[in-house]
Design an enzyme around this catalytic site. Structure first.
Site, short mmCIF file in Angstrom:
data_model
loop_
_atom_site.label_atom_id
_atom_site.label_comp_id
_atom_site.label_asym_id
_atom_site.label_seq_id
_atom_site.Cartn_x
_atom_site.Cartn_y
_atom_site.Cartn_z
N ASN A 206 42.58 45.03 51.26
CA ASN A 206 41.65 45.97 50.65
C ASN A 206 40.43 46.05 51.57
OD1 ASN A 206 43.37 45.84 48.46
ND2 ASN A 206 41.68 45.87 47.01
N ALA A 270 35.78 39.44 44.64
CA ALA A 270 36.74 39.72 45.71
C ALA A 270 37.56 40.98 45.43
CB ALA A 270 37.68 38.52 45.89
N ASP A 274 46.43 43.89 45.59
CA ASP A 274 47.26 43.83 44.38
C ASP A 274 48.71 43.46 44.68
OD1 ASP A 274 45.37 44.57 42.29
OD2 ASP A 274 45.20 46.46 43.38
N PRO A 301 49.20 37.54 41.84
CA PRO A 301 48.61 37.06 40.59
C PRO A 301 47.24 37.71 40.39
CG PRO A 301 48.50 35.37 42.31
CD PRO A 301 49.36 36.48 42.84
N ASP A 302 46.90 38.03 39.15
CA ASP A 302 45.57 38.56 38.86
C ASP A 302 44.68 37.37 38.48
OD1 ASP A 302 43.26 39.65 37.55
OD2 ASP A 302 44.35 41.56 37.39
N PHE A 320 34.41 42.36 38.76
CA PHE A 320 33.84 43.53 39.41
C PHE A 320 34.91 44.62 39.40
CE2 PHE A 320 29.75 43.32 41.78
CZ PHE A 320 29.28 42.16 41.18
N LYS A 334 39.22 47.53 31.74
CA LYS A 334 39.45 46.28 32.48
C LYS A 334 38.88 45.08 31.74
CE LYS A 334 40.08 47.95 36.95
NZ LYS A 334 39.56 48.41 38.22
N LYS A 338 41.56 42.25 30.91
CA LYS A 338 41.52 41.00 31.66
C LYS A 338 40.81 39.87 30.93
CE LYS A 338 41.89 43.31 36.11
NZ LYS A 338 41.99 42.98 37.53
N1 CTP Z 1 41.07 40.76 40.53
C1 CTP Z 1 41.60 39.49 40.63
N2 CTP Z 1 42.88 39.33 41.06
C2 CTP Z 1 43.65 40.40 41.40
C3 CTP Z 1 43.10 41.69 41.30
C4 CTP Z 1 41.81 41.83 40.87
O1 CTP Z 1 40.90 38.53 40.32
N3 CTP Z 1 44.89 40.21 41.82
C5 CTP Z 1 39.69 40.89 40.04
C6 CTP Z 1 38.71 41.40 41.07
O2 CTP Z 1 38.12 40.35 41.78
C7 CTP Z 1 37.72 42.13 40.20
C8 CTP Z 1 38.55 42.65 39.05
O3 CTP Z 1 39.71 41.86 39.04
O4 CTP Z 1 36.78 41.24 39.65
C9 CTP Z 1 38.92 44.08 39.11
O5 CTP Z 1 39.62 44.35 40.27
P1 CTP Z 1 40.31 45.75 40.50
O6 CTP Z 1 41.01 45.73 41.81
O7 CTP Z 1 39.32 46.84 40.24
O8 CTP Z 1 41.33 45.72 39.29
P2 CTP Z 1 42.85 46.01 39.23
O9 CTP Z 1 43.39 45.17 38.17
O10 CTP Z 1 43.46 45.87 40.58
O11 CTP Z 1 42.86 47.49 38.72
P3 CTP Z 1 43.21 48.86 39.50
O12 CTP Z 1 44.41 49.33 38.84
O13 CTP Z 1 42.00 49.71 39.24
O14 CTP Z 1 43.37 48.49 40.95
#
Ligand code: CTP
Length: 392
Positions: A206, A270, A274, A301-302, A320, A334, A338
């Site tokens: 990213n 960060a 994804d 992993p999220d 963020f 979100k 989350k």
């Molecule tokens: N985040 C995380 N782990 C991931 C992806 C995201 O911890 N694998 C956290 C980021 O650090 C941020 C938040 O989730 O605090 C939102 O990230 P974002 O990329 O906007 O969310 P996504 O779930 O990837 O949603 P999108 O579909 O908009 O990409």
């Protein structure tokens, strides 16, 4: 700029003072060294002078001859006096108020905070006399760090090792902010991108400079928090007082965050990739027929969502969200999805990525605050302040 007067005592751990000088200077502070007679058996004045780029003071009498700077002035012009290593003998003389050499004279003459970092043999540390001296020094207002436990140079095992230079730097920084609103609190911050290798020379990532996350880590440390910064690949200096773990991939970031728990708050800034691909061990070659390789993507992993459902979930979990459209509705979604307490949403449809300014919306269960556009370090300072409010 903060000025440190570093007194290097006579113990085998004196060599670690050299690394500490480097860290203090990297953190933007200046350091002037005083070497005791014992200390000079372990490191040379030349080493300390070269690392600090300042003259090194060794004797009460030299100082007077040089007429360069009297001991009172030397002790007063510093913002903080740090003793590394504080030997059993030095602690005893400090506790008794003895002033029979330059180091102890400065320690008696100073009106500045004093940080003593002990290192000695385990029996000497545990001896009733040393423990009595440490208790006396603490009662006198000196900050005495606890030594680390582990194998010692003398072959024994136990408490008595000098804490790592990074931990000493952290103590120096938090003394500068003593009484900080986040003193005693542990914060985890993630920052930067992650890189997901495709083959040994290519990766998916990213776009992220890491600036906002690093600024937040620094702002939290300035309020006295203990900060663990888990950083993806970025070229930014570590903010003073922050403990940094560098990682490359999302899975490494997730593991580093997990290892840093428990925490009072986690601020996940960060831009985690994804998806990842299973990397090939060798470089993928272009095909003669021009057909592109197929990359099978697997979801990473999220980390934020993982913390949101973890039994060790920090009291305050902040995510963020960089959005190009429907900024606030997306952030609200979100927040719920989350399990975060706050989402700091920023509109990246303009040109903010990598830039100095940021325009954010703080989305919480109770509503949305729109902050005016401001430099990233101001966003950081305001957010750190809000975190301190929430945790107090
Ligand atoms: N985040 C995380 N782990 C991931 C992806 C995201 O911890 N694998 C956290 C980021 O650090 C941020 C938040 O989730 O605090 C939102 O990230 P974002 O990329 O906007 O969310 P996504 O779930 O990837 O949603 P999108 O579909 O908009 O990409």
């Amino acid at each position: 700029m903060k000025r440190i007067l570093l007194i290097v005592g006579g113990g085998i751990a004196a060599y670690k003072a050299c690394e500490l000088i480097r860290l203090i200077r990297k953190a933007g502070m200046s350091v002037r060294c005083v070497l005791t007679e014992g200390g000079a058996q372990f490191v040379t004045p030349m080493t300390l002078a070269a690392l600090s780029e300042q003259p090194v003071h060794t004797s009460l009498w030299d100082l007077k001859n040089e007429a360069e700077m009297g001991h009172i002035q030397l002790s007063r012009e510093a913002d903080l006096v740090v003793v590394v290593p504080a030997t059993a003998d030095l602690l005893a003389r400090m506790a008794a108020g003895i002033a029979d050499d330059l180091a102890t004279t400065l320690l008696l003459a100073t009106d500045k905070p004093v940080l003593a970092v002990p290192a000695m043999n385990v029996r000497m540390w545990l001896h009733a006399a040393t423990q009595r001296n440490v208790a006396q020094l603490r009662a006198d207002g000196v900050t005495v760090l606890e030594p680390d436990e582990g194998p010692m140079a003398c072959g024994e095992y136990g408490p008595g090792r000098l804490p790592e230079p990074e931990a000493i730097l952290q103590a120096i920084v938090s003394l500068g902010t003593s009484g900080g609103r986040l003193a005693g609190k542990h914060m985890i911050v993630t920052a930067g991108p992650t890189h997901e290798p495709i083959d040994p020379v290519r990766y998916i990532a990213n776009r992220s400079s890491g600036k906002q996350g690093f600024a937040i880590a620094g702002a939290l440390a300035r309020l006295g928090a203990k900060v663990t910064l888990v950083a993806g690949p970025v070229s930014l200096p570590t903010p003073p007082g922050v403990t940094r773990h560098d990682v490359e991939t999302a899975r490494e970031m997730a593991a580093a965050v997990d290892a840093a728990l428990p925490a009072d708050a986690a601020i996940l800034v960060a831009a985690v990739a994804d998806w990842r691909v299973e990397p090939t061990g060798i470089k993928i070659k272009k095909r003669a027929d021009g057909a592109p390789p197929e990359l099978a993507l697997t979801e990473n992993p999220d980390i934020l969502a993982g913390l949101g459902r973890d039994a060790r979930k920090p009291r305050l979990l902040i995510g963020f969200a960089a959005e190009t459209n429907d900024v606030v509705p997306n952030a609200r979604a979100k927040l719920a999805r989350k399990g975060a307490d706050w989402i700091v949403a920023n509109d990246v449809s303009g040109d903010v990525m990598g830039g100095a300014n940021n325009r954010v919306h703080l989305v919480t269960a109770s509503g949305v605050e729109d902050w005016e556009a401001m430099p990233k370090d101001q966003v950081a300072a305001r957010l750190a302040d809000r975190i301190a409010d929430a945790l107090s």
